[in-house]
Design a protein around this motif. Structure first.
Motif, PDB file in Angstrom:
ATOM      1  N   PRO A  54       0.823  -1.212   0.000  1.00  0.00           N
ATOM      2  CA  PRO A  54       0.000   0.000   0.000  1.00  0.00           C
ATOM      3  C   PRO A  54       0.859   1.265   0.000  1.00  0.00           C
ATOM      4  CG  PRO A  54      -0.733  -1.528   1.698  1.00  0.00           C
ATOM      5  CD  PRO A  54       0.553  -2.051   1.155  1.00  0.00           C
ATOM      6  N   GLU A  55       0.336   2.308  -0.602  1.00  0.00           N
ATOM      7  CA  GLU A  55       1.034   3.591  -0.665  1.00  0.00           C
ATOM      8  C   GLU A  55       0.949   4.302   0.683  1.00  0.00           C
ATOM      9  OE1 GLU A  55       3.363   6.247  -1.618  1.00  0.00           O
ATOM     10  OE2 GLU A  55       2.807   4.968  -3.287  1.00  0.00           O
ATOM     11  N   THR A  56       2.068   4.793   1.176  1.00  0.00           N
ATOM     12  CA  THR A  56       2.086   5.509   2.448  1.00  0.00           C
ATOM     13  C   THR A  56       2.648   6.911   2.281  1.00  0.00           C
ATOM     14  OG1 THR A  56       4.264   4.623   2.986  1.00  0.00           O
ATOM     15  CG2 THR A  56       2.355   3.414   3.820  1.00  0.00           C
ATOM     16  N   ASP A  57       2.963   7.314   1.072  1.00  0.00           N
ATOM     17  CA  ASP A  57       3.526   8.627   0.828  1.00  0.00           C
ATOM     18  C   ASP A  57       2.519   9.702   1.207  1.00  0.00           C
ATOM     19  OD1 ASP A  57       5.498  10.390  -0.020  1.00  0.00           O
ATOM     20  OD2 ASP A  57       4.598  10.551  -2.006  1.00  0.00           O
ATOM     21  N   GLY A  58       2.944  10.663   2.002  1.00  0.00           N
ATOM     22  CA  GLY A  58       2.067  11.756   2.403  1.00  0.00           C
ATOM     23  C   GLY A  58       1.221  11.451   3.623  1.00  0.00           C
ATOM     24  N   GLN A  59       1.306  10.238   4.168  1.00  0.00           N
ATOM     25  CA  GLN A  59       0.549   9.893   5.364  1.00  0.00           C
ATOM     26  C   GLN A  59       1.467   9.944   6.577  1.00  0.00           C
ATOM     27  OE1 GLN A  59      -1.491   6.176   5.116  1.00  0.00           O
ATOM     28  NE2 GLN A  59      -2.313   6.580   3.102  1.00  0.00           N
ATOM     29  N   SER A  60       0.923  10.397   7.690  1.00  0.00           N
ATOM     30  CA  SER A  60       1.717  10.406   8.914  1.00  0.00           C
ATOM     31  C   SER A  60       1.789   8.993   9.486  1.00  0.00           C
ATOM     32  CB  SER A  60       1.079  11.345   9.946  1.00  0.00           C
ATOM     33  OG  SER A  60      -0.149  10.807  10.400  1.00  0.00           O
ATOM     34  N   LEU A  61       2.748   8.787  10.366  1.00  0.00           N
ATOM     35  CA  LEU A  61       2.883   7.487  11.010  1.00  0.00           C
ATOM     36  C   LEU A  61       1.626   7.150  11.805  1.00  0.00           C
ATOM     37  CD1 LEU A  61       4.567   5.015  11.734  1.00  0.00           C
ATOM     38  CD2 LEU A  61       5.581   6.337  13.596  1.00  0.00           C
TER      39      LEU A  61
END
Length: 61
Positions: free
Chosen positions: A33-40
């Motif tokens: 899954p894409e996690t770019d731009g999401q906070s931890l």
């Protein structure tokens, strides 16, 4: 089994390693899954909710 090891050679082993590497990169690209731009915190919350899932097969990038 020994015949396979002697037939593979160093060059053949390198090509097998390269092929496994390319296949792995393709699978990771399409299934992680894409996690770019999401906070931890956002990623952790979606993991807890069970909504952090890979894209369905065949949907592409």
């Amino acid at each position: 089994m020994l015949a396979l090891v002697s037939a593979l050679t160093l060059g053949g082993a390198t090509w097998v390693y390269a092929l496994v590497h390319v296949i792995t990169r393709i699978v990771i690209f399409f299934r992680v899954p894409e996690t770019d731009g999401q906070s931890l915190d956002a990623v952790q919350q979606s993991l807890r909710r069970g909504t952090f899932l890979p894209r369905p097969l065949g949907k592409g990038a």
